[in-house]
Design a protein around this motif. Structure first.
Motif, PDB file in Angstrom:
ATOM      1  N   ARG A 111      -4.351  43.424 129.490  1.00 56.48           N
ATOM      2  CA  ARG A 111      -3.468  42.695 129.818  1.00 56.48           C
ATOM      3  C   ARG A 111      -3.569  41.131 129.918  1.00 56.48           C
ATOM      4  O   ARG A 111      -4.628  40.454 130.050  1.00 56.48           O
ATOM      5  N   SER A 168      -4.814  35.483 131.755  1.00 61.74           N
ATOM      6  CA  SER A 168      -5.822  36.924 132.017  1.00 61.74           C
ATOM      7  C   SER A 168      -6.328  36.074 131.738  1.00 61.74           C
ATOM      8  O   SER A 168      -7.929  36.858 132.435  1.00 61.74           O
ATOM      9  N   ASP A 174      -1.524  50.058 137.386  1.00 60.08           N
ATOM     10  CA  ASP A 174      -2.301  49.641 136.644  1.00 60.08           C
ATOM     11  C   ASP A 174      -3.286  50.499 136.998  1.00 60.08           C
ATOM     12  O   ASP A 174      -4.162  50.444 137.778  1.00 60.08           O
TER      13      ASP A 174
END
Length: 369
Positions: A58, A116, A257
């Motif tokens: 991600r 991220s 997720d």
């Protein structure tokens, strides 16, 4: 009123940035960067990922702050509020954040695109339900301070009463709604709920697998396999073919997720929390209580008494030693005097013997022959 929500998207970070910065959706003055420049944000975020060797998985997190269409707030104030929220979100410290306020729809809303990867230490973004709750509470506090409306519990964004389905979290709520509408099979829903529940308390992969096993679900999690496979063991033993589901299928069904990386981040957070709580408990146990303090004082008094007694004994010994030395010196003087007297007497006796041994010859004395 304003609400905060997380957005789940499969689009790449470049597409997400392009979308939120479209000229037809916003204005230049309504686009800001936290730890980055809006004009070069894509390059900066990519450079951070390459610097720390974390270009997979991600790549960003996406959040939206939305105001109701009837709320009296300017785009500039909405953007200022969003920047303030981003600056004080602890979980985003060290992460580049793009902030873009949109004015193209009936309601003003602001997008947050969060890299991220942390540019300071290379860690992936750690985000929990507590962090989201804190963000929402600060958003509500902004609304109160500015005289705006605050969302009511149990009502939708439009002010309508929520439907019958109730759950503790948005994730669980979505699962239950999917099941109610018949969009997923019951065992898939049960596995998804078990995964969400077990990952809340698990502190490692091993702990998570054990908790799932205790609930009757097998977990095939191998480093050599890309996906995690979950098995309803009761259905498998009954000979039913529909008994397994992979994590990527769960993500497709529920738009959440369920991947390995996300799970391991959750375990790490749980482990840190558990360790912190354990340290607090240990610290509280070693703090001295009132009886402990009294005992310590008593011990200190006892030591003082012993020290005083030892000093007294030492002084007594010294006194006796000094007295003994004086007596010894007196004895020595007496012995010396006695020896001197004896020596004088001996000499006197010898002298008398010499005198007695002489005979008188004429007027003179002469020794006796």
């Amino acid at each position: 009123m304003a609400v905060i929500k997380a957005v789940s998207s499969k689009a790449g970070i470049g597409h997400a940035i392009d979308y939120v910065t479209k000229k037809e959706k916003t204005e230049e003055k309504l686009v800001s960067g936290l730890h980055c420049e809006p004009e070069t944000v894509k390059e900066e975020m990519q450079a951070t990922k390459e610097l720390w060797g974390k270009t997979d998985g991600r790549t960003y997190k996406h959040y939206v702050q939305s105001y109701h269409e009837d709320e009296e707030i300017t785009p500039e104030q909405a953007h200022k509020n969003a920047v303030e929220l981003a600056e004080h979100t602890k979980a985003w410290k060290g992460h580049e954040v793009l902030i873009a306020t949109h004015i193209d729809k009936g309601h003003i809303h602001t997008h947050f695109i969060v890299n991220s990867v942390n540019y300071e230490n290379g860690h992936k973004l750690q985000w929990s339900k507590h962090d989201l709750k804190d963000l929402k509470e600060r958003c509500n506090e902004q609304s109160r301070e500015q005289g705006l409306h605050v969302p009511e519990k149990g009502k939708t964004f439009a002010g309508e009463v929520r439907e019958e389905t109730v759950a503790w979290s948005k994730d669980t709520y979505q699962l239950l709604k999917q099941a109610e509408q018949g969009k997923v099979k019951s065992y898939v829903q049960d596995i998804a709920l078990a995964v969400l529940d077990c990952k809340e308390t698990a502190t490692s992969r091993e702990t998570f697998i054990r908790l799932m096993n205790e609930r009757g679900y097998g977990v095939d999690w191998q480093d050599s396999h890309k996906y995690i496979t979950y098995t309803d063991l009761a259905r498998e033993q009954a000979g039913e073919k529909a008994c397994k589901i992979r994590d990527n299928k769960l993500e497709k069904y529920y738009n959440m997720d369920f991947g390995k990386e996300s799970m391991e981040h959750e375990f790490e957070r749980n482990a840190r929390t558990a360790e912190a709580e354990q340290s607090k408990r240990a610290a509280s146990r070693v703090k001295p209580t009132e009886p402990d303090r009294a005992g310590k004082q008593s011990a200190q008094r006892s030591v003082g008494d012993v020290e005083r007694e030892l000093r007294g004994i030492d002084e007594a010994v010294k006194s006796r030693t000094s007295k003994g030395r004086a007596e010894q010196a007196e004895r020595r003087r007496a012995e010396q005097e006695a020896h001197q007297r004896a020596e004088a007497e001996r000499r006197a006796a010898e002298e008398q013997q010499r005198i007695a041994s002489r005979r008188y010859i004429g007027r003179d004395w002469e020794p006796e022959r």
